[in-house]
Motif scaffolding. Structure first.
Motif, mmCIF file in Angstrom:
data_model
loop_
_atom_site.group_PDB
_atom_site.id
_atom_site.type_symbol
_atom_site.label_atom_id
_atom_site.label_comp_id
_atom_site.label_asym_id
_atom_site.label_seq_id
_atom_site.Cartn_x
_atom_site.Cartn_y
_atom_site.Cartn_z
ATOM 1 N N PHE A 137 -14.554 -15.601 -29.940
ATOM 2 C CA PHE A 137 -13.876 -14.556 -29.193
ATOM 3 C C PHE A 137 -13.916 -14.873 -27.708
ATOM 4 N N VAL A 138 -12.771 -14.710 -27.062
ATOM 5 C CA VAL A 138 -12.655 -14.861 -25.616
ATOM 6 C C VAL A 138 -12.328 -13.488 -25.058
ATOM 7 N N SER A 139 -13.229 -12.931 -24.286
ATOM 8 C CA SER A 139 -13.027 -11.600 -23.727
ATOM 9 C C SER A 139 -13.961 -11.432 -22.542
ATOM 10 N N ASN A 140 -13.620 -10.537 -21.641
ATOM 11 C CA ASN A 140 -14.461 -10.341 -20.464
ATOM 12 C C ASN A 140 -15.898 -10.013 -20.851
ATOM 13 N N ASN A 141 -16.088 -9.243 -21.889
ATOM 14 C CA ASN A 141 -17.425 -8.889 -22.350
ATOM 15 C C ASN A 141 -17.379 -8.623 -23.855
ATOM 16 N N CYS A 142 -18.516 -8.218 -24.419
ATOM 17 C CA CYS A 142 -18.590 -8.088 -25.876
ATOM 18 C C CYS A 142 -18.877 -6.660 -26.316
ATOM 19 N N GLY A 143 -18.281 -5.700 -25.623
ATOM 20 C CA GLY A 143 -18.422 -4.314 -26.014
ATOM 21 C C GLY A 143 -19.842 -3.802 -25.858
ATOM 22 N N VAL A 144 -20.212 -2.811 -26.652
ATOM 23 C CA VAL A 144 -21.577 -2.280 -26.688
ATOM 24 C C VAL A 144 -22.051 -2.354 -28.135
ATOM 25 N N ASP A 145 -23.295 -1.982 -28.354
ATOM 26 C CA ASP A 145 -23.884 -2.197 -29.679
ATOM 27 C C ASP A 145 -23.126 -1.506 -30.808
ATOM 28 N N ASP A 146 -22.508 -0.357 -30.535
ATOM 29 C CA ASP A 146 -21.881 0.381 -31.631
ATOM 30 C C ASP A 146 -20.385 0.570 -31.455
ATOM 31 N N TRP A 147 -19.765 -0.204 -30.551
ATOM 32 C CA TRP A 147 -18.329 -0.049 -30.353
ATOM 33 C C TRP A 147 -17.731 -1.322 -29.778
ATOM 34 N N GLY A 148 -16.421 -1.457 -29.940
ATOM 35 C CA GLY A 148 -15.737 -2.647 -29.445
ATOM 36 C C GLY A 148 -16.188 -3.882 -30.208
ATOM 37 N N LEU A 149 -16.231 -5.010 -29.530
ATOM 38 C CA LEU A 149 -16.604 -6.264 -30.179
ATOM 39 C C LEU A 149 -18.039 -6.244 -30.694
ATOM 40 N N GLY A 150 -18.837 -5.300 -30.208
ATOM 41 C CA GLY A 150 -20.192 -5.156 -30.738
ATOM 42 C C GLY A 150 -20.210 -4.881 -32.229
ATOM 43 N N LEU A 151 -19.160 -4.259 -32.757
ATOM 44 C CA LEU A 151 -19.061 -4.021 -34.198
ATOM 45 C C LEU A 151 -18.961 -5.336 -34.969
ATOM 46 N N LEU A 152 -18.252 -6.299 -34.390
ATOM 47 C CA LEU A 152 -18.107 -7.602 -35.057
ATOM 48 C C LEU A 152 -19.393 -8.409 -34.964
ATOM 49 N N LEU A 153 -20.137 -8.230 -33.863
ATOM 50 C CA LEU A 153 -21.450 -8.860 -33.769
ATOM 51 C C LEU A 153 -22.365 -8.340 -34.868
ATOM 52 N N ALA A 154 -22.357 -7.023 -35.054
ATOM 53 C CA ALA A 154 -23.217 -6.415 -36.065
ATOM 54 C C ALA A 154 -22.893 -6.939 -37.463
ATOM 55 N N ASN A 155 -21.632 -7.287 -37.692
ATOM 56 C CA ASN A 155 -21.201 -7.828 -38.989
ATOM 57 C C ASN A 155 -21.413 -9.331 -39.105
ATOM 58 N N ARG A 156 -21.929 -9.945 -38.048
ATOM 59 C CA ARG A 156 -22.109 -11.418 -38.014
ATOM 60 C C ARG A 156 -20.776 -12.141 -38.198
ATOM 61 N N GLN A 157 -19.710 -11.601 -37.599
ATOM 62 C CA GLN A 157 -18.390 -12.228 -37.714
ATOM 63 C C GLN A 157 -18.073 -13.150 -36.536
ATOM 64 N N ILE A 158 -18.810 -13.011 -35.436
ATOM 65 C CA ILE A 158 -18.561 -13.832 -34.250
ATOM 66 C C ILE A 158 -19.567 -14.975 -34.203
ATOM 67 N N LYS A 159 -19.039 -16.194 -34.148
ATOM 68 C CA LYS A 159 -19.885 -17.388 -34.059
ATOM 69 C C LYS A 159 -20.095 -17.803 -32.609
ATOM 70 N N LYS A 160 -19.047 -17.652 -31.790
ATOM 71 C CA LYS A 160 -19.128 -18.058 -30.385
ATOM 72 C C LYS A 160 -18.438 -17.014 -29.527
ATOM 73 N N MET A 161 -19.032 -16.738 -28.363
ATOM 74 C CA MET A 161 -18.458 -15.776 -27.416
ATOM 75 C C MET A 161 -18.245 -16.459 -26.083
ATOM 76 N N VAL A 162 -17.016 -16.371 -25.571
ATOM 77 C CA VAL A 162 -16.681 -16.864 -24.232
ATOM 78 C C VAL A 162 -16.420 -15.636 -23.384
ATOM 79 N N ALA A 163 -17.288 -15.370 -22.402
ATOM 80 C CA ALA A 163 -17.224 -14.116 -21.667
ATOM 81 C C ALA A 163 -17.796 -14.295 -20.271
ATOM 82 N N SER A 164 -17.602 -13.274 -19.440
ATOM 83 C CA SER A 164 -18.151 -13.330 -18.085
ATOM 84 C C SER A 164 -19.276 -12.327 -17.875
ATOM 85 N N TYR A 165 -19.418 -11.348 -18.802
ATOM 86 C CA TYR A 165 -20.449 -10.333 -18.631
ATOM 87 C C TYR A 165 -20.917 -9.871 -20.004
#
Length: 235
Positions: A50-78
């Motif tokens: 995923f390429v995005s400015n950030n990775c959401g929070v623990d329970d919303w946004g891209l954080g949901l995909l982290l919780a599911n172990r769906q993201i292998k690599k994150m390209v972000a600035s924050y």
């Protein structure tokens, strides 16, 4: 031209495969493609970059995909709002590429413009520049940064028409126009789809040529990333 309108986000998510690179608009929780993220969380697709400015929070946004172990690599600035992000990174489960915010924006913009790379002074002399070409122009040192493109781009807009022309609302514009141009397939979710001709051409932020699919979402939550208050001052 034929309409690019889809009836549901779930039918569009089927184009995404394990291992794909996805560029997502949004800044914090502002202007994130939340319906696309929710549909992807239910899809089971994994090993995503995923390429995005950030990775959401623990329970919303891209954080949901982290919780599911769906993201292998994150390209972000924050990444400072997500404890799960920190845990997965420190354990070696998540690969992270931190990019200065302006550089990230320009790398995505360059990808959408067909420019393979550019030189910038940002990051010279730091870990950001390690392993990259360094060059001097007019007595100043620059580092070569490569453009970013995605197999798919997710964007969130305020209004759109059936041909994919988009208007973003205020600061929710943020990274969305850049992401829209840099995806091989761009999926736009909007709060309202209007009839063709109702959008003023002078105020369209993303022309429909960049958008392959558009879907109207309902009941957007628009969560606040971090709420702070202060006591009322007495006179």
């Amino acid at each position: 031209m034929s309409s690019k309108r889809a009836e549901s986000m779930e039918e569009l998510i089927s184009v995404i495969k394990d291992g794909d690179t996805i560029i997502a608009g949004g800044f914090g929780l502002c202007g994130i493609p939340e319906k696309a993220i929710l549909a992807l969380a239910d899809s089971g697709v994994k090993d995503l970059t995923f390429v995005s400015n950030n990775c959401g929070v623990d329970d919303w946004g891209l954080g949901l995909l982290l919780a599911n172990r769906q993201i292998k690599k994150m390209v972000a600035s924050y990444v400072g709002e997500n404890k799960l992000f920190e845990t997965q990174f420190l354990s070696g489960e998540l690969e992270v590429e931190l990019v200065p915010q302006g550089t990230l924006a320009e790398r995505i913009r360059a990808g959408g413009a067909g420019i393979p790379g550019f030189y910038t002074p940002t990051g010279v002399g730091t870990k950001v520049a390690e392993g990259k070409e360094i060059k001097e122009f007019d007595g100043k040192t620059y580092v070569l940064e490569r453009a970013i493109t995605g197999d798919v781009a997710f964007v969130k807009a305020w209004k759109g028409d059936p041909f994919g022309n988009l208007i973003y609302r205020k600061t929710a514009r943020n990274f969305n126009p850049l992401a829209a141009a840099a995806g091989k397939v761009t999926i736009a979710e909007v709060e309202e789809i209007v009839e063709t001709g109702q959008l003023d051409p002078n105020f369209i932020h993303t022309p429909g040529i960049y958008v392959q699919h558009i879907v109207e979402g309902e009941q957007y939550e628009k969560r606040i990333e971090r709420k702070t208050t202060r006591q009322k001052q007495s006179n």
